[in-house]
Design an enzyme around this catalytic site. Structure first.
Site, PDB file in Angstrom:
ATOM      1  N   ASP A  44       0.838  -1.196   0.000  1.00  6.01           N
ATOM      2  CA  ASP A  44       0.000   0.000   0.000  1.00  6.01           C
ATOM      3  C   ASP A  44       0.873   1.246   0.000  1.00  6.01           C
ATOM      4  OD1 ASP A  44      -2.955   1.066   0.742  1.00  6.01           O
ATOM      5  OD2 ASP A  44      -1.449   2.253   1.798  1.00  6.01           O
ATOM      6  N   TYR A  49       3.051   9.724  -0.537  1.00  6.50           N
ATOM      7  CA  TYR A  49       4.126   9.159   0.300  1.00  6.50           C
ATOM      8  C   TYR A  49       5.501   9.385  -0.338  1.00  6.50           C
ATOM      9  CZ  TYR A  49       0.232   6.536   2.449  1.00  6.50           C
ATOM     10  OH  TYR A  49      -0.944   6.159   3.039  1.00  6.50           O
ATOM     11  N   LYS A  74      -2.622   5.822  -4.422  1.00  6.37           N
ATOM     12  CA  LYS A  74      -3.745   6.726  -4.126  1.00  6.37           C
ATOM     13  C   LYS A  74      -3.602   8.072  -4.835  1.00  6.37           C
ATOM     14  CE  LYS A  74      -3.664   4.664   0.477  1.00  6.37           C
ATOM     15  NZ  LYS A  74      -2.264   4.558   0.897  1.00  6.37           N
ATOM     16  N   HIS A 107      -7.497   9.491  -1.992  1.00  6.90           N
ATOM     17  CA  HIS A 107      -6.827   9.545  -0.681  1.00  6.90           C
ATOM     18  C   HIS A 107      -7.630  10.322   0.365  1.00  6.90           C
ATOM     19  CE1 HIS A 107      -2.466   9.271   1.015  1.00  6.90           C
ATOM     20  NE2 HIS A 107      -3.343   9.161   1.990  1.00  6.90           N
ATOM     21  N   ASN A 136     -10.825   7.497   3.926  1.00  9.96           N
ATOM     22  CA  ASN A 136     -11.247   8.566   4.846  1.00  9.96           C
ATOM     23  C   ASN A 136     -12.643   9.091   4.529  1.00  9.96           C
ATOM     24  OD1 ASN A 136      -8.709   8.701   6.354  1.00  9.96           O
ATOM     25  ND2 ASN A 136      -7.844   9.389   4.409  1.00  9.96           N
ATOM     26  N   GLN A 157     -10.596   2.850   2.845  1.00 10.03           N
ATOM     27  CA  GLN A 157      -9.466   2.732   3.777  1.00 10.03           C
ATOM     28  C   GLN A 157      -9.582   3.851   4.811  1.00 10.03           C
ATOM     29  OE1 GLN A 157      -4.873   3.670   3.336  1.00 10.03           O
ATOM     30  NE2 GLN A 157      -5.328   1.798   2.222  1.00 10.03           N
ATOM     31  N   TRP A 183      -6.231   1.771   7.987  1.00 11.05           N
ATOM     32  CA  TRP A 183      -4.928   2.428   8.074  1.00 11.05           C
ATOM     33  C   TRP A 183      -4.625   2.645   9.547  1.00 11.05           C
ATOM     34  CZ3 TRP A 183      -4.371   7.137  10.422  1.00 11.05           C
ATOM     35  CH2 TRP A 183      -5.333   8.143  10.265  1.00 11.05           C
ATOM     36  N   PRO A 185      -3.296   0.527  11.716  1.00  8.34           N
ATOM     37  CA  PRO A 185      -3.864  -0.562  12.530  1.00  8.34           C
ATOM     38  C   PRO A 185      -3.233  -0.652  13.920  1.00  8.34           C
ATOM     39  CG  PRO A 185      -2.411  -1.439  10.823  1.00  8.34           C
ATOM     40  CD  PRO A 185      -2.591   0.016  10.516  1.00  8.34           C
ATOM     41  N   ARG A 234       9.716  -7.545  12.836  1.00  8.64           N
ATOM     42  CA  ARG A 234       8.345  -7.078  13.099  1.00  8.64           C
ATOM     43  C   ARG A 234       7.425  -7.392  11.925  1.00  8.64           C
ATOM     44  NH1 ARG A 234       9.566  -1.086  15.658  1.00  8.64           N
ATOM     45  NH2 ARG A 234      10.381  -1.810  17.656  1.00  8.64           N
ATOM     46  N   GLU A 236       7.594  -9.949  10.068  1.00  2.00           N
ATOM     47  CA  GLU A 236       7.258 -11.385  10.194  1.00  2.00           C
ATOM     48  C   GLU A 236       6.239 -11.600  11.313  1.00  2.00           C
ATOM     49  OE1 GLU A 236      11.174 -12.984  10.591  1.00  2.00           O
ATOM     50  OE2 GLU A 236      11.573 -12.800   8.426  1.00  2.00           O
TER      51      GLU A 236
END
Ligand SMILES: NC(=O)c1ccc[n+]([C@@H]2O[C@H](COP(=O)([O-])OP(=O)(O)OC[C@H]3O[C@@H](n4cnc5c(N)ncnc54)[C@H](OP(=O)(O)O)[C@@H]3O)[C@@H](O)[C@H]2O)c1
Length: 283
Positions: A44, A49, A74, A107, A136, A157, A183, A185, A234, A236
């Site tokens: 994502d 970004y 996005k 977005h 959003n 999302q 998003w 999480p 992390r 994994e």
């Protein structure tokens, strides 16, 4: 990996990898390569970004066939118009080095996003976008949108974690056949989530970390999760949430953590809206 099925029949992994706040090319490329090597297939990203090239570079090198990956990017506010969206998709495809996107999302519900979506519907029909959706879109915005557009968004999302659970929003999404995707999480690391006593106590019962409990809780609600980490161990750990099931009682305990509001963003704050409009991602 487990999958959810979008309203158009497309299969979307229930867990993916987010790359927000990984702007440095080398760091992002390595993170995506590590994520794919760890088993992630959904990546994502977003024009905003500023790392679509790095994501594309990693995907070109990763050795996994393109059709086995699920790539989301996005549309930024700056491009929220019919013509803007057409150009933005081409710009993102070029940066990613691809000829189609698995999922393209608006977005923010800002600017001429209805015009943008009409362009997205056309590109969806052409096969350039395999699925289209939004981010959003709070319940009232999503309702108006779904009552207006020709093709209902397949995904919304939004911020979803134990401290902002949005059960009402999930109900509206279900009504319109929109798959929820979380998003943040981990609430972007806020609320002491990685050591939270309630999540830790529940995790102990299943031999899982608070992070894994937080992800599993969303997955069990039918929510797609896209945790971000630049650390392979992390990544994994965050993938390893499909071998246990949280009991109904423990799900209820997690429900009690809901604050009922975001402490990360406030889309009702005019200054926040102005700030997003002011953020330019290209000339
Ligand atoms: N549509 C939107 O408006 C929107 C907004 C925000 C985010 N997103 C998407 O959602 C994705 C996820 O959200 P997010 O990146 O904001 O936040 P997040 O995934 O909730 O949290 C990321 C933070 O958690 C840390 N972390 C990850 N796994 C961990 C673990 N197992 N133990 C301890 N710490 C851990 C990460 O640190 P390290 O990296 O140092 O491990 C990072 O600081 C984004 O990357 C982006 O793709 C979309």
């Amino acid at each position: 990996m487990e999958f959810t099925t979008l309203s158009n029949g497309v299969k979307m992994p229930l867990l993916g990898f987010g790359v927000f706040q990984v702007p440095e090319h080398d760091v992002c490329e390595k993170a995506v390569l590590d994520a794919i090597a760890s088993g992630y297939r959904l990546i994502d990203t977003a024009a905003a970004y500023m790392n679509e090239e790095a994501v594309g570079a990693a995907i070109a090198k990763c050795g996994v066939p393109r059709e086995e990956l699920f790539v989301t990017t996005k549309l930024w506010v700056q491009d929220a118009s019919y013509e803007g969206a057409k150009a933005a998709v081409e710009r993102s495809l070029k940066k990613l080095g691809m000829d189609y996107l698995d999922l393209y999302l608006i977005h923010q519900p800002m600017g001429d996003y209805y015009g943008a979506y009409r362009a997205m519907e056309e590109m969806y029909k052409e096969g350039k976008l395999k699925a289209i959706g939004v981010c959003n879109f709070y319940p009232h915005v999503l309702t108006d949108f779904c009552e207006t557009v020709e093709i209902k968004p397949m995904v919304n999302q939004v911020e979803l974690h134990p401290f902002f659970q949005q059960e009402n929003a999930l109900g509206i999404m279900k009504e319109y056949g929109v798959v929820p995707e979380a998003w943040g999480p981990f609430a972007e690391g806020n609320h002491g989530i990685f050591t939270h006593p309630v999540l830790a106590a529940i995790g102990e019962k299943y031999g899982k970390t608070p992070a894994q409990v937080a992800l599993r809780w969303n997955v069990q609600r039918g929510v797609v999760v896209i945790p971000k980490s630049v650390h392979k161990d992390r990544m994994e750990q965050n993938m390893d949430v499909f071998d246990f099931e949280i009991s109904d009682d423990d799900m209820k305990e997690i429900s009690k953590l809901d604050l009922g509001h975001s402490e990360i963003v406030d889309h009702s704050n005019p200054e926040f809206v102005k700030m997003l409009h002011g953020l330019k991602v290209h000339d």
